[in-house]
Scaffold this motif. Sequence first.
Motif, PDB file in Angstrom:
ATOM      1  N   LEU A   1     -10.088  -1.088 -34.047  1.00  0.00           N
ATOM      2  CA  LEU A   1     -11.370  -0.518 -33.537  1.00  0.00           C
ATOM      3  C   LEU A   1     -12.408  -1.109 -34.366  1.00  0.00           C
ATOM      4  CD1 LEU A   1     -10.865   3.213 -33.039  1.00  0.00           C
ATOM      5  CD2 LEU A   1     -10.393   1.286 -31.253  1.00  0.00           C
ATOM      6  N   ALA A   2     -13.618  -1.410 -33.689  1.00  0.00           N
ATOM      7  CA  ALA A   2     -14.711  -2.032 -34.514  1.00  0.00           C
ATOM      8  C   ALA A   2     -15.058  -1.394 -35.560  1.00  0.00           C
ATOM      9  CB  ALA A   2     -15.703  -2.172 -33.291  1.00  0.00           C
ATOM     10  N   SER A   3     -15.513  -2.105 -36.391  1.00  0.00           N
ATOM     11  CA  SER A   3     -15.888  -1.328 -37.853  1.00  0.00           C
ATOM     12  C   SER A   3     -17.318  -0.839 -37.872  1.00  0.00           C
ATOM     13  CB  SER A   3     -15.769  -2.394 -39.132  1.00  0.00           C
ATOM     14  OG  SER A   3     -16.432  -3.549 -38.781  1.00  0.00           O
ATOM     15  N   ASN A   4     -17.907  -1.165 -36.796  1.00  0.00           N
ATOM     16  CA  ASN A   4     -19.448  -0.601 -37.078  1.00  0.00           C
ATOM     17  C   ASN A   4     -19.726  -0.049 -35.460  1.00  0.00           C
ATOM     18  OD1 ASN A   4     -22.158  -0.194 -37.443  1.00  0.00           O
ATOM     19  ND2 ASN A   4     -22.765  -2.000 -37.011  1.00  0.00           N
ATOM     20  N   GLN A   5     -19.988   1.343 -35.582  1.00  0.00           N
ATOM     21  CA  GLN A   5     -20.091   1.980 -34.197  1.00  0.00           C
ATOM     22  C   GLN A   5     -19.410   1.739 -33.050  1.00  0.00           C
ATOM     23  OE1 GLN A   5     -24.445   1.924 -33.591  1.00  0.00           O
ATOM     24  NE2 GLN A   5     -24.910   3.401 -35.352  1.00  0.00           N
ATOM     25  N   PRO A   6     -18.185   1.808 -33.099  1.00  0.00           N
ATOM     26  CA  PRO A   6     -17.318   1.814 -32.067  1.00  0.00           C
ATOM     27  C   PRO A   6     -17.279   2.370 -30.880  1.00  0.00           C
ATOM     28  CG  PRO A   6     -15.807   2.502 -33.957  1.00  0.00           C
ATOM     29  CD  PRO A   6     -17.538   2.363 -34.428  1.00  0.00           C
ATOM     30  N   TYR A   7     -17.932   3.817 -31.164  1.00  0.00           N
ATOM     31  CA  TYR A   7     -18.027   5.008 -30.114  1.00  0.00           C
ATOM     32  C   TYR A   7     -19.283   4.858 -29.494  1.00  0.00           C
ATOM     33  CZ  TYR A   7     -13.659   6.185 -32.667  1.00  0.00           C
ATOM     34  OH  TYR A   7     -12.725   6.132 -33.309  1.00  0.00           O
ATOM     35  N   THR A   8     -19.453   5.171 -27.980  1.00  0.00           N
ATOM     36  CA  THR A   8     -20.548   5.378 -27.323  1.00  0.00           C
ATOM     37  C   THR A   8     -20.420   6.433 -26.337  1.00  0.00           C
ATOM     38  OG1 THR A   8     -21.237   2.860 -27.417  1.00  0.00           O
ATOM     39  CG2 THR A   8     -22.474   4.230 -26.007  1.00  0.00           C
TER      40      THR A   8
ATOM     41  N   VAL B   1     -14.843   3.073 -26.054  1.00  0.00           N
ATOM     42  CA  VAL B   1     -14.589   2.563 -27.331  1.00  0.00           C
ATOM     43  C   VAL B   1     -14.666   0.953 -27.438  1.00  0.00           C
ATOM     44  CG1 VAL B   1     -12.298   2.864 -27.099  1.00  0.00           C
ATOM     45  CG2 VAL B   1     -13.402   2.756 -29.429  1.00  0.00           C
ATOM     46  N   THR B   2     -14.995   0.594 -28.524  1.00  0.00           N
ATOM     47  CA  THR B   2     -14.859  -1.252 -28.487  1.00  0.00           C
ATOM     48  C   THR B   2     -13.884  -1.386 -29.938  1.00  0.00           C
ATOM     49  OG1 THR B   2     -17.108  -1.150 -27.754  1.00  0.00           O
ATOM     50  CG2 THR B   2     -16.341  -3.117 -28.804  1.00  0.00           C
ATOM     51  N   ASP B   3     -13.284  -2.354 -29.614  1.00  0.00           N
ATOM     52  CA  ASP B   3     -12.381  -3.066 -30.648  1.00  0.00           C
ATOM     53  C   ASP B   3     -12.991  -4.274 -31.266  1.00  0.00           C
ATOM     54  OD1 ASP B   3     -11.919  -5.375 -29.184  1.00  0.00           O
ATOM     55  OD2 ASP B   3      -9.796  -4.619 -28.632  1.00  0.00           O
ATOM     56  N   LYS B   4     -12.285  -4.707 -32.440  1.00  0.00           N
ATOM     57  CA  LYS B   4     -12.925  -5.816 -33.286  1.00  0.00           C
ATOM     58  C   LYS B   4     -13.335  -7.232 -32.618  1.00  0.00           C
ATOM     59  CE  LYS B   4     -11.548  -4.081 -37.490  1.00  0.00           C
ATOM     60  NZ  LYS B   4     -10.673  -4.349 -38.713  1.00  0.00           N
ATOM     61  N   ALA B   5     -12.347  -7.276 -31.368  1.00  0.00           N
ATOM     62  CA  ALA B   5     -12.290  -8.355 -30.419  1.00  0.00           C
ATOM     63  C   ALA B   5     -13.881  -8.465 -29.551  1.00  0.00           C
ATOM     64  CB  ALA B   5     -11.307  -8.696 -29.818  1.00  0.00           C
TER      65      ALA B   5
ATOM     66  N   ALA C   1      -7.980  -4.112 -23.843  1.00  0.00           N
ATOM     67  CA  ALA C   1      -9.258  -3.163 -24.497  1.00  0.00           C
ATOM     68  C   ALA C   1      -8.528  -1.761 -24.971  1.00  0.00           C
ATOM     69  CB  ALA C   1     -10.127  -2.819 -23.234  1.00  0.00           C
ATOM     70  N   PRO C   2      -9.164  -1.017 -25.835  1.00  0.00           N
ATOM     71  CA  PRO C   2      -8.664  -0.041 -26.228  1.00  0.00           C
ATOM     72  C   PRO C   2      -8.289   0.977 -25.367  1.00  0.00           C
ATOM     73  CG  PRO C   2     -10.409  -0.783 -27.589  1.00  0.00           C
ATOM     74  CD  PRO C   2     -10.511  -1.419 -26.422  1.00  0.00           C
ATOM     75  N   ASN C   3      -7.197   2.131 -25.494  1.00  0.00           N
ATOM     76  CA  ASN C   3      -7.239   3.149 -24.538  1.00  0.00           C
ATOM     77  C   ASN C   3      -8.176   4.200 -25.161  1.00  0.00           C
ATOM     78  OD1 ASN C   3      -5.149   1.909 -23.167  1.00  0.00           O
ATOM     79  ND2 ASN C   3      -3.699   2.310 -24.849  1.00  0.00           N
ATOM     80  N   ALA C   4      -8.667   4.926 -24.272  1.00  0.00           N
ATOM     81  CA  ALA C   4      -9.568   6.218 -24.712  1.00  0.00           C
ATOM     82  C   ALA C   4      -9.303   7.250 -23.743  1.00  0.00           C
ATOM     83  CB  ALA C   4     -10.911   5.689 -24.445  1.00  0.00           C
ATOM     84  N   LYS C   5      -9.452   8.495 -24.463  1.00  0.00           N
ATOM     85  CA  LYS C   5      -9.260   9.772 -23.782  1.00  0.00           C
ATOM     86  C   LYS C   5     -10.087  10.738 -24.355  1.00  0.00           C
ATOM     87  CE  LYS C   5      -6.323  13.331 -22.073  1.00  0.00           C
ATOM     88  NZ  LYS C   5      -5.133  14.096 -21.934  1.00  0.00           N
ATOM     89  N   LEU C   6     -10.965  11.284 -23.471  1.00  0.00           N
ATOM     90  CA  LEU C   6     -12.192  12.157 -24.051  1.00  0.00           C
ATOM     91  C   LEU C   6     -11.465  13.657 -23.657  1.00  0.00           C
ATOM     92  CD1 LEU C   6     -15.020  12.176 -25.025  1.00  0.00           C
ATOM     93  CD2 LEU C   6     -15.755  12.304 -22.669  1.00  0.00           C
TER      94      LEU C   6
END
Length: 188
Positions: free
Chosen positions: A128-135, A174-178, A98-103
């Motif tokens: 990172l995913a190309s369509n709306q990777p951030y929630t 955050v979501t990656d392409k996989a 999974a991607p690393n994420a820091k807010l």
Amino acid sequence: TIPSKPKVTIKGTEGESGYYRSDVELVVNSNDRSNTLTYTVEGTNVDNGNISTETKINNGQSIYVTQDGTYTVTIYAYNRNGEKSNPTVVTVTRDTVAPNAKLQITTKEETSLTVQLVATDPEPGSGLASNQPYTFYYKETGSSQWIEAGKGSTSSYTYTGLEKEKTYDFKAEVTDKAGNTGTSNEIT
């Protein structure tokens, strides 16, 4: 007669653009059951080894990708006369990290808060995913119920309509392409 190209069925948990977030199974078949099949692989850790020479397999046999990375598999069928088919070439990328994420808070107002999500996808990540990777999510402090505030393709988000007397917790994913999802730290 030159044999027809082998057919390959790919099995695995697929994200976008040919990325997989699980082990990948390539099931190889030839139209003619009497054909001999061979394959070569560019990449490492396919069937637990680096295969650089042609390897014989049986019709219906599988080739497994069990380690993260990008692999190009070239498969040929040979008939009884030794004639070789045109190649079937399959490229798969396995990414299970999974991607690393820091807010981080960028702006704080009385009834709104703007945050920035810093995300990286560890190598050999799919990106990172190309369509709306951030929630983005929020909840009242003390509650166990996270509420989705928004989704998008930008890493910045503004929470609005917050009540002055209440305390809130915030997090993001955050979501990656996989299709792997990384969750950020929580901030209050």
